[in-house]
Write a protein that holds these residues in place. Structure first.
Motif, PDB file in Angstrom:
ATOM      1  N   PRO A  42       0.855  -1.189   0.000  1.00 37.39           N
ATOM      2  CA  PRO A  42       0.000   0.000   0.000  1.00 37.39           C
ATOM      3  C   PRO A  42       0.893   1.242   0.000  1.00 37.39           C
ATOM      4  O   PRO A  42       1.980   1.214   0.576  1.00 37.39           O
ATOM      5  N   SER A  43       0.434   2.328  -0.638  1.00 38.12           N
ATOM      6  CA  SER A  43       1.209   3.563  -0.605  1.00 38.12           C
ATOM      7  C   SER A  43       1.275   4.068   0.829  1.00 38.12           C
ATOM      8  O   SER A  43       0.489   3.670   1.692  1.00 38.12           O
ATOM      9  N   ALA A  44       2.238   4.956   1.074  1.00 35.17           N
ATOM     10  CA  ALA A  44       2.465   5.449   2.436  1.00 35.17           C
ATOM     11  C   ALA A  44       1.207   6.092   3.029  1.00 35.17           C
ATOM     12  O   ALA A  44       0.899   5.901   4.201  1.00 35.17           O
ATOM     13  N   ASP A  45       0.479   6.854   2.201  1.00 41.58           N
ATOM     14  CA  ASP A  45      -0.703   7.520   2.775  1.00 41.58           C
ATOM     15  C   ASP A  45      -1.816   6.521   3.078  1.00 41.58           C
ATOM     16  O   ASP A  45      -2.563   6.692   4.041  1.00 41.58           O
ATOM     17  N   ILE A  46      -1.921   5.470   2.287  1.00 35.88           N
ATOM     18  CA  ILE A  46      -2.921   4.436   2.583  1.00 35.88           C
ATOM     19  C   ILE A  46      -2.571   3.741   3.897  1.00 35.88           C
ATOM     20  O   ILE A  46      -3.430   3.532   4.764  1.00 35.88           O
ATOM     21  N   LEU A  47      -1.289   3.425   4.075  1.00 36.94           N
ATOM     22  CA  LEU A  47      -0.874   2.745   5.306  1.00 36.94           C
ATOM     23  C   LEU A  47      -1.061   3.657   6.531  1.00 36.94           C
ATOM     24  O   LEU A  47      -1.451   3.192   7.608  1.00 36.94           O
ATOM     25  N   ALA A  48      -0.811   4.944   6.329  1.00 38.41           N
ATOM     26  CA  ALA A  48      -1.005   5.892   7.433  1.00 38.41           C
ATOM     27  C   ALA A  48      -2.484   5.993   7.797  1.00 38.41           C
ATOM     28  O   ALA A  48      -2.851   6.007   8.977  1.00 38.41           O
ATOM     29  N   ALA A  49      -3.334   6.043   6.786  1.00 33.86           N
ATOM     30  CA  ALA A  49      -4.782   6.120   7.047  1.00 33.86           C
ATOM     31  C   ALA A  49      -5.274   4.836   7.726  1.00 33.86           C
ATOM     32  O   ALA A  49      -6.103   4.877   8.636  1.00 33.86           O
ATOM     33  N   TYR A  50      -4.734   3.704   7.303  1.00 39.79           N
ATOM     34  CA  TYR A  50      -5.064   2.415   7.923  1.00 39.79           C
ATOM     35  C   TYR A  50      -4.685   2.434   9.403  1.00 39.79           C
ATOM     36  O   TYR A  50      -5.483   2.095  10.279  1.00 39.79           O
ATOM     37  N   THR A  51      -3.453   2.867   9.682  1.00 40.85           N
ATOM     38  CA  THR A  51      -2.971   2.879  11.059  1.00 40.85           C
ATOM     39  C   THR A  51      -3.830   3.780  11.942  1.00 40.85           C
ATOM     40  O   THR A  51      -4.117   3.454  13.087  1.00 40.85           O
ATOM     41  N   SER A  52      -4.236   4.918  11.386  1.00 43.08           N
ATOM     42  CA  SER A  52      -4.985   5.870  12.212  1.00 43.08           C
ATOM     43  C   SER A  52      -6.442   5.455  12.388  1.00 43.08           C
ATOM     44  O   SER A  52      -7.165   6.076  13.150  1.00 43.08           O
ATOM     45  N   GLY A  53      -6.891   4.418  11.695  1.00 46.15           N
ATOM     46  CA  GLY A  53      -8.285   3.984  11.825  1.00 46.15           C
ATOM     47  C   GLY A  53      -9.214   4.757  10.917  1.00 46.15           C
ATOM     48  O   GLY A  53     -10.429   4.700  11.077  1.00 46.15           O
ATOM     49  N   ALA A  54      -8.661   5.495   9.948  1.00 48.96           N
ATOM     50  CA  ALA A  54      -9.477   6.386   9.135  1.00 48.96           C
ATOM     51  C   ALA A  54      -9.999   5.740   7.850  1.00 48.96           C
ATOM     52  O   ALA A  54     -10.859   6.301   7.204  1.00 48.96           O
ATOM     53  N   LEU A  55      -9.486   4.575   7.484  1.00 50.58           N
ATOM     54  CA  LEU A  55      -9.976   3.941   6.253  1.00 50.58           C
ATOM     55  C   LEU A  55     -11.395   3.420   6.446  1.00 50.58           C
ATOM     56  O   LEU A  55     -11.777   3.009   7.532  1.00 50.58           O
ATOM     57  N   GLU A  56     -12.132   3.412   5.354  1.00 53.48           N
ATOM     58  CA  GLU A  56     -13.489   2.883   5.426  1.00 53.48           C
ATOM     59  C   GLU A  56     -13.468   1.394   5.757  1.00 53.48           C
ATOM     60  O   GLU A  56     -12.555   0.672   5.349  1.00 53.48           O
ATOM     61  N   PRO A  57     -14.523   0.933   6.479  1.00 55.18           N
ATOM     62  CA  PRO A  57     -14.609  -0.497   6.766  1.00 55.18           C
ATOM     63  C   PRO A  57     -14.572  -1.272   5.458  1.00 55.18           C
ATOM     64  O   PRO A  57     -15.107  -0.833   4.459  1.00 55.18           O
ATOM     65  N   THR A  71       3.760  -0.017  10.241  1.00 55.78           N
ATOM     66  CA  THR A  71       2.549   0.280  10.996  1.00 55.78           C
ATOM     67  C   THR A  71       2.873   0.562  12.464  1.00 55.78           C
ATOM     68  O   THR A  71       2.330   1.492  13.062  1.00 55.78           O
ATOM     69  N   ARG A  72       3.782  -0.221  13.005  1.00 58.97           N
ATOM     70  CA  ARG A  72       4.164  -0.006  14.412  1.00 58.97           C
ATOM     71  C   ARG A  72       4.820   1.371  14.597  1.00 58.97           C
ATOM     72  O   ARG A  72       4.592   2.039  15.598  1.00 58.97           O
ATOM     73  N   THR A  73       5.623   1.777  13.644  1.00 57.82           N
ATOM     74  CA  THR A  73       6.247   3.099  13.736  1.00 57.82           C
ATOM     75  C   THR A  73       5.189   4.196  13.690  1.00 57.82           C
ATOM     76  O   THR A  73       5.242   5.153  14.465  1.00 57.82           O
ATOM     77  N   LEU A  74       4.228   4.024  12.804  1.00 60.13           N
ATOM     78  CA  LEU A  74       3.156   5.012  12.702  1.00 60.13           C
ATOM     79  C   LEU A  74       2.305   5.026  13.968  1.00 60.13           C
ATOM     80  O   LEU A  74       1.823   6.076  14.391  1.00 60.13           O
ATOM     81  N   GLU A  75       2.140   3.861  14.590  1.00 64.37           N
ATOM     82  CA  GLU A  75       1.401   3.822  15.860  1.00 64.37           C
ATOM     83  C   GLU A  75       2.146   4.606  16.936  1.00 64.37           C
ATOM     84  O   GLU A  75       1.528   5.282  17.760  1.00 64.37           O
ATOM     85  N   SER A  76       3.460   4.505  16.906  1.00 68.33           N
ATOM     86  CA  SER A  76       4.250   5.243  17.888  1.00 68.33           C
ATOM     87  C   SER A  76       4.096   6.750  17.685  1.00 68.33           C
ATOM     88  O   SER A  76       3.915   7.507  18.648  1.00 68.33           O
ATOM     89  N   ALA A  77       4.135   7.181  16.417  1.00 67.30           N
ATOM     90  CA  ALA A  77       3.921   8.600  16.124  1.00 67.30           C
ATOM     91  C   ALA A  77       2.510   9.019  16.521  1.00 67.30           C
ATOM     92  O   ALA A  77       2.279  10.128  17.010  1.00 67.30           O
ATOM     93  N   SER A  78       1.553   8.112  16.344  1.00 67.49           N
ATOM     94  CA  SER A  78       0.168   8.406  16.712  1.00 67.49           C
ATOM     95  C   SER A  78       0.027   8.558  18.222  1.00 67.49           C
ATOM     96  O   SER A  78      -0.777   9.361  18.698  1.00 67.49           O
ATOM     97  N   GLY A  79       0.809   7.761  18.970  1.00 70.75           N
ATOM     98  CA  GLY A  79       0.799   7.887  20.427  1.00 70.75           C
ATOM     99  C   GLY A  79       1.246   9.272  20.857  1.00 70.75           C
ATOM    100  O   GLY A  79       0.634   9.898  21.718  1.00 70.75           O
ATOM    101  N   ASP A  80       2.308   9.761  20.212  1.00 66.30           N
ATOM    102  CA  ASP A  80       2.771  11.130  20.496  1.00 66.30           C
ATOM    103  C   ASP A  80       1.676  12.146  20.181  1.00 66.30           C
ATOM    104  O   ASP A  80       1.424  13.072  20.950  1.00 66.30           O
ATOM    105  N   ALA A  81       1.059  11.950  19.013  1.00 64.04           N
ATOM    106  CA  ALA A  81       0.018  12.885  18.585  1.00 64.04           C
ATOM    107  C   ALA A  81      -1.165  12.856  19.551  1.00 64.04           C
ATOM    108  O   ALA A  81      -1.716  13.897  19.904  1.00 64.04           O
ATOM    109  N   LEU A  82      -1.515  11.650  19.992  1.00 62.97           N
ATOM    110  CA  LEU A  82      -2.629  11.513  20.945  1.00 62.97           C
ATOM    111  C   LEU A  82      -2.333  12.311  22.209  1.00 62.97           C
ATOM    112  O   LEU A  82      -3.172  13.068  22.692  1.00 62.97           O
ATOM    113  N   ALA A  83      -1.123  12.142  22.732  1.00 65.26           N
ATOM    114  CA  ALA A  83      -0.763  12.791  23.990  1.00 65.26           C
ATOM    115  C   ALA A  83      -0.753  14.314  23.853  1.00 65.26           C
ATOM    116  O   ALA A  83      -0.961  15.020  24.839  1.00 65.26           O
ATOM    117  N   SER A  84      -0.537  14.813  22.634  1.00 67.17           N
ATOM    118  CA  SER A  84      -0.451  16.269  22.491  1.00 67.17           C
ATOM    119  C   SER A  84      -1.746  16.889  21.955  1.00 67.17           C
ATOM    120  O   SER A  84      -1.796  18.090  21.707  1.00 67.17           O
TER     121      SER A  84
END
Lengths: 185, 205
Positions: free
Chosen positions: B7-22, B42-55
């Motif tokens: 998947p392209s980077a933006d698709i994988l990022a959207a997948y990780t964030s839970g934003a893709l359609e079911p 995906t794990r790396t993006l989850e880590s970045a998402s954790g930072d984003a969540l906290a802020s």
């Protein structure tokens, strides 16, 4: 009652894993409203976001014994719990189908692929190293776009950059991460 | 063998964030399941998402939310679920297979998705043409078993393909095994040709 207000998130989450309700209350105060904000950004209506944030915190309590501070910082783990609550409850899509979460499921399973074992061993430190390779600007674009679900045009405006630059920078930032993992693979 | 088409980077990022359609998330998930590289990503993006969540700026919880949750806590935390080691195909809840031609079956995936979208598994035996069709939006595909080839190259088990309003390509099954793919398709399908009408009309996907 011990004063837990100064404890780090990771130690608190580990205590929740031991069944510590006071630690849970402190984490609730720190994260429930953030989880709700994330759910609102994903498009949940306010009442649903409130319910789901409560569900996510309940799930945090139930799953906390699987938390390993060596593998993930608390905010990463809580993010995964929150995202899964969204997928699982709102869409009613079976989360185990769409996400095979190495952070949440139990450590060992029969017939585990060698790949999975390697990922289980992956540490938060390695994550940091991957993220540290990104420039601050790239990190900002990644964060704004994938997390906040804002159109690229809005990000371009906020960062005062041409739209094409934002798009290519986002692509570059993420491809760089991939290159990092390819070297380790 | 590791997948070659990701998947392209933006698709994988959207997948990780839970934003893709079911449905679409399911197709990306099937690829990630078979791709160690994308699981790490995906794990790396989850880590970045954790930072984003906290802020994130807080969205205050309702009055009494903590008390309501505390009442529901029960005793001790429970043991986490064990990882389901079965393949993505074995784990998918499929509706009954419909044979639409010799060597070709299609089965809808029993999972929630937008009314206009289609989520299904298509199996095509060697030597059979694939169902040519058009769609009004994006289509995601992950190969679960077997292989096909189109003008973009060879797609084997684990490979991911995304198409946007792409009409004129007709993949060809490669090798001796049937090619089994998981699809999520946005918008109404407009089948072309007899096989397409059979697959997407009669099979009710």
């Amino acid at each position: 009652m011990p004063d837990l207000g100064g404890e780090g998130d990771e130690r608190l989450l580990a205590r929740v894993g031991q069944g510590d309700r006071e630690a849970f209350a402190v984490l609730f105060a720190r994260f429930a409203s953030k989880v709700k904000a994330y759910l609102l950004r994903l498009g949940a209506p306010p009442a649903v976001a409130e319910d789901l944030a409560q569900e996510a915190m309940l799930s945090l309590w139930r799953r906390a014994s699987s938390y390993d501070p060596a593998k993930a910082k608390a905010s990463t783990w809580i993010f995964v719990i929150a995202r899964n609550a969204w997928i699982d409850r709102l869409r009613r899509e079976k989360v185990e189908l769409a996400y095979r979460d190495s952070l949440i499921v139990s450590e060992e399973s029969d017939g585990e692929a060698p790949d999975d074992a390697a990922i289980r061993e992956q540490t938060e430190q390695e994550m940091r190293a991957a993220l540290d390779q990104l420039s601050e600007e790239q990190r900002q674009v990644v964060r704004l776009s994938f997390f906040e679900e804002r159109p690229h045009s809005e990000i371009a405006e906020q960062l005062n950059l041409p739209l094409g630059t934002v798009k290519s920078r986002l692509r570059l930032a993420l491809i760089k991460l991939r290159a990092h993992w390819e070297r380790l693979a | 063998m590791s997948p070659l088409h990701h998947p392209s980077a933006d698709i994988l990022a959207a997948y990780t964030s839970g934003a893709l359609e079911p449905g679409f998330g399911l197709v990306v998930g099937a690829h990630v399941d078979m791709c160690a590289l994308c699981r790490r990503h995906t794990r790396t993006l989850e880590s970045a998402s954790g930072d984003a969540l906290a802020s994130l700026p807080e969205a205050p919880m309702g009055a009494g939310a903590l008390e309501a949750v505390l009442k529901r806590l029960g005793d001790a935390p429970v043991a986490p679920p064990r990882a389901d080691a079965r393949s993505a195909l074995a784990r998918l809840p499929l509706k009954p297979r419909r044979w639409v031609a010799p060597g070709v079956w299609v089965a809808a995936v029993d999972t929630p998705h937008a009314a206009d979208n289609r989520v299904y598994v298509l199996s095509v035996a060697r030597g059979m043409p694939t169902a040519r069709h058009e769609h009004s939006g994006a289509e995601f595909c992950t190969v679960l078993e077997g292989a096909f080839r189109d003008e973009n190259g060879l797609y084997r088990a684990g490979d991911f393909a995304a198409a946007d309003n792409d009409v004129n390509h007709q993949p060809v099954v490669v090798g001796d095994e049937a090619c089994v793919c998981l699809f999520a398709t946005e918008g109404r399908l407009r089948a072309q040709g007899v096989l397409g009408r059979l697959a997407f009309g009669l099979a009710n996907v």
